[in-house]
Design an enzyme around this catalytic site. Structure first.
Site, PDB file in Angstrom:
ATOM      1  N   CYS A 153     -14.045  -7.512  11.701  1.00 21.10           N
ATOM      2  CA  CYS A 153     -13.459  -6.765  10.599  1.00 21.10           C
ATOM      3  C   CYS A 153     -12.316  -5.947  11.169  1.00 21.10           C
ATOM      4  O   CYS A 153     -12.154  -5.856  12.391  1.00 21.10           O
ATOM      5  CB  CYS A 153     -14.504  -5.878   9.917  1.00 21.10           C
ATOM      6  SG  CYS A 153     -13.967  -5.272   8.284  1.00 21.10           S
ATOM      7  N   TYR A 198     -31.284  -0.655  13.148  1.00 18.11           N
ATOM      8  CA  TYR A 198     -31.127   0.350  14.193  1.00 18.11           C
ATOM      9  C   TYR A 198     -32.461   0.706  14.842  1.00 18.11           C
ATOM     10  O   TYR A 198     -32.483   1.417  15.844  1.00 18.11           O
ATOM     11  CB  TYR A 198     -30.458   1.598  13.600  1.00 18.11           C
ATOM     12  CG  TYR A 198     -29.098   1.299  13.031  1.00 18.11           C
ATOM     13  CD1 TYR A 198     -28.000   1.140  13.865  1.00 18.11           C
ATOM     14  CD2 TYR A 198     -28.914   1.118  11.659  1.00 18.11           C
ATOM     15  CE1 TYR A 198     -26.748   0.829  13.346  1.00 18.11           C
ATOM     16  CE2 TYR A 198     -27.669   0.802  11.132  1.00 18.11           C
ATOM     17  CZ  TYR A 198     -26.593   0.663  11.983  1.00 18.11           C
ATOM     18  OH  TYR A 198     -25.354   0.331  11.466  1.00 18.11           O
ATOM     19  N   CYS A 212     -10.268  -2.604   5.261  1.00 21.04           N
ATOM     20  CA  CYS A 212     -10.662  -3.821   5.979  1.00 21.04           C
ATOM     21  C   CYS A 212      -9.564  -4.866   6.033  1.00 21.04           C
ATOM     22  O   CYS A 212      -9.824  -6.030   6.378  1.00 21.04           O
ATOM     23  CB  CYS A 212     -11.910  -4.420   5.340  1.00 21.04           C
ATOM     24  SG  CYS A 212     -13.341  -3.319   5.411  1.00 21.04           S
ATOM     25  N   LYS A 263     -21.971  -8.913   0.582  1.00 24.85           N
ATOM     26  CA  LYS A 263     -21.874  -7.520   1.034  1.00 24.85           C
ATOM     27  C   LYS A 263     -21.421  -6.676  -0.146  1.00 24.85           C
ATOM     28  O   LYS A 263     -20.327  -6.867  -0.682  1.00 24.85           O
ATOM     29  CB  LYS A 263     -20.887  -7.403   2.187  1.00 24.85           C
ATOM     30  CG  LYS A 263     -20.723  -5.977   2.714  1.00 24.85           C
ATOM     31  CD  LYS A 263     -19.741  -5.939   3.872  1.00 24.85           C
ATOM     32  CE  LYS A 263     -19.537  -4.541   4.407  1.00 24.85           C
ATOM     33  NZ  LYS A 263     -18.578  -4.506   5.541  1.00 24.85           N
ATOM     34  N   LYS A 284     -26.293  -7.626   2.505  1.00 28.14           N
ATOM     35  CA  LYS A 284     -26.133  -6.255   2.977  1.00 28.14           C
ATOM     36  C   LYS A 284     -25.741  -5.361   1.796  1.00 28.14           C
ATOM     37  O   LYS A 284     -24.834  -5.733   1.045  1.00 28.14           O
ATOM     38  CB  LYS A 284     -25.040  -6.209   4.059  1.00 28.14           C
ATOM     39  CG  LYS A 284     -24.776  -4.836   4.647  1.00 28.14           C
ATOM     40  CD  LYS A 284     -23.631  -4.877   5.647  1.00 28.14           C
ATOM     41  CE  LYS A 284     -23.356  -3.494   6.210  1.00 28.14           C
ATOM     42  NZ  LYS A 284     -22.192  -3.477   7.115  1.00 28.14           N
ATOM     43  N   ARG A 296     -13.528   0.662  -1.397  1.00 28.11           N
ATOM     44  CA  ARG A 296     -13.560  -0.761  -1.021  1.00 28.11           C
ATOM     45  C   ARG A 296     -14.089  -1.652  -2.141  1.00 28.11           C
ATOM     46  O   ARG A 296     -14.471  -2.795  -1.896  1.00 28.11           O
ATOM     47  CB  ARG A 296     -14.403  -0.926   0.251  1.00 28.11           C
ATOM     48  CG  ARG A 296     -13.733  -0.273   1.452  1.00 28.11           C
ATOM     49  CD  ARG A 296     -14.591  -0.317   2.691  1.00 28.11           C
ATOM     50  NE  ARG A 296     -13.819   0.191   3.826  1.00 28.11           N
ATOM     51  CZ  ARG A 296     -14.340   0.817   4.874  1.00 28.11           C
ATOM     52  NH1 ARG A 296     -15.640   1.002   4.939  1.00 28.11           N
ATOM     53  NH2 ARG A 296     -13.573   1.243   5.855  1.00 28.11           N
ATOM     54  N   SER A 326     -27.115   1.871   7.623  1.00 24.98           N
ATOM     55  CA  SER A 326     -27.183   3.226   8.165  1.00 24.98           C
ATOM     56  C   SER A 326     -27.779   4.233   7.195  1.00 24.98           C
ATOM     57  O   SER A 326     -28.550   5.114   7.592  1.00 24.98           O
ATOM     58  CB  SER A 326     -25.785   3.676   8.588  1.00 24.98           C
ATOM     59  OG  SER A 326     -24.893   3.667   7.470  1.00 24.98           O
ATOM     60  N   CYS A 358     -11.464  -2.681   9.771  1.00 25.10           N
ATOM     61  CA  CYS A 358     -11.476  -1.286   9.325  1.00 25.10           C
ATOM     62  C   CYS A 358     -11.488  -0.302  10.490  1.00 25.10           C
ATOM     63  O   CYS A 358     -10.852   0.755  10.415  1.00 25.10           O
ATOM     64  CB  CYS A 358     -12.654  -1.036   8.388  1.00 25.10           C
ATOM     65  SG  CYS A 358     -14.282  -1.342   9.102  1.00 25.10           S
ATOM     66  N   GLU A 364     -20.922 -16.331  -4.011  1.00 26.52           N
ATOM     67  CA  GLU A 364     -20.293 -15.967  -2.734  1.00 26.52           C
ATOM     68  C   GLU A 364     -20.994 -16.664  -1.561  1.00 26.52           C
ATOM     69  O   GLU A 364     -20.347 -17.176  -0.641  1.00 26.52           O
ATOM     70  CB  GLU A 364     -20.347 -14.451  -2.538  1.00 26.52           C
ATOM     71  CG  GLU A 364     -19.369 -13.664  -3.378  1.00 26.52           C
ATOM     72  CD  GLU A 364     -17.993 -13.586  -2.731  1.00 26.52           C
ATOM     73  OE1 GLU A 364     -17.713 -14.366  -1.801  1.00 26.52           O
ATOM     74  OE2 GLU A 364     -17.192 -12.740  -3.160  1.00 26.52           O
TER      75      GLU A 364
END
Length: 328
Positions: free
Chosen positions: A120, A317, A130, A199, A252, A221, A278, A122, A237
């Site tokens: 990406c 994570y 992006c 996404k 995501k 975005r 996150s 960004c 998609e």
């Protein structure tokens, strides 16, 4: 009292019985660990909104990858933070860029670890979007085809540096086909593509933007990431990305889109990844710190739900902790 023929509780009476009939099992091989490498650091820096997550220096990232492999993890997903940004995202595809250098050191020390790279722009764009932007008065546009050209250059540079798989996360139209064609033509026909196929424009990315230093400087975005209200569009998609050559498709975020994950898994029967993002991580951490939930129990329940819903691969994570818990 009525005589019951079927008593499902018979198989719930003890841990051993419950284990015997359990339908979904987590494995350390299910998890991918995201790692952030920064050109600006000499020592790791904690990400305040994501307790336990760090940006690592170029010197430290290889040791972190080695620790992940030693824990039994099969793969890491690399994100880069460059020393400088510009409006052409030149650091994204530079031969000596932050991800490219990290890849070479990681693959030299951990050749068996699967190195996946986020493709990406960004993190490398001065404006945080992006792709290449054009501003017309009060309106801005992210230019699709011009951006795809830079994404192709980025993917090729990652493949040349040793990436096992590239993961385009930008949501530009046609970028999977363009990257696949360029990789094949460049002699990288064995480099895989994990596509961020569905996404969604989500509020749950907030802490990541601190970690990747990539908040947009204007606008948002929503003109390129998906509307969170749309499920059928997500399937379209995913179908497009598979047709263009994606080896693995991703949904995501995770829990708010678990219905999408299930539909993608059922419809396409393609290796399917999900990114537990996150904001989802930070919410559980905050609840655990307040004593509202038990972190270990909550995380295992969430990850089991994602696998039950069809995830073959879970980017999280908590990958390190999950690998340790699996061995206890």
């Amino acid at each position: 009292m009525r005589q019951l023929v079927h008593r499902p509780r018979r198989l719930r009476r003890s841990p051993a019985l419950r284990n015997l009939v359990r339908e979904t099992e987590l494995s350390v091989q299910d998890f991918v660990l995201p790692l952030f490498v920064s050109e600006k650091l000499e020592h790791r820096r904690p990400i305040t909104s994501m307790p336990g997550v760090f940006q690592f220096s170029a010197k430290e990232i290889v040791d972190e990858a080695q620790r992940a492999q030693d824990l039994g993890l099969q793969a890491v997903l690399l994100f880069g933070i460059p020393g400088k940004k510009d409006e052409q995202a030149s650091g994204a595809y530079a031969e000596d860029g932050v991800v490219q250098k990290a890849l070479r050191t990681i693959k030299s020390k951990c050749p068996g670890l699967v190195a996946i790279t986020d493709v990406c722009l960004c993190e490398y764009m001065s404006h945080g979007h992006c792709g290449i932007t054009r501003i017309d008065g009060d309106h801005f546009h992210v230019l699709n085809d011009e951006t795809v050209e830079l994404l192709v250059k980025t993917a090729l540079s990652h493949a040349a540096a040793g990436a096992d798989m590239v993961a385009p996360s930008d949501m530009m139209d046609g970028r999977i086909g363009a990257i696949r064609e360029a990789l094949d033509a460049g002699g990288f026909d064995q480099t895989g593509i994990m596509s961020y196929a569905a996404k969604f424009a989500s509020v749950f990315y907030g802490p990541f933007r601190e970690a990747a230093e990539s908040p947009p400087q204007f606008g948002d975005r929503r003109s390129y990431q998906m509307d969170y209200a749309n499920a059928d569009e997500a399937l379209r998609e995913v179908a497009l990305d598979i047709d263009e050559g994606a080896d693995i498709v991703m949904v995501k975020p995770a829990l708010p889109y678990i219905d999408i994950l299930w539909r993608v898994h059922e419809r396409f029967r393609k290796p399917t990844a999900v990114y537990h993002v996150s904001g989802e991580y930070a919410m559980v951490k905050a609840a655990a710190e307040k004593g509202i939930v038990d972190e270990h129990a909550a995380v295992v329940e969430i990850m089991t739900a994602l696998k039950r819903a069809g995830a073959d691969i879970i980017i999280t994570y908590w990958a390190r902790e999950l690998s340790k818990w699996a061995q206890e």
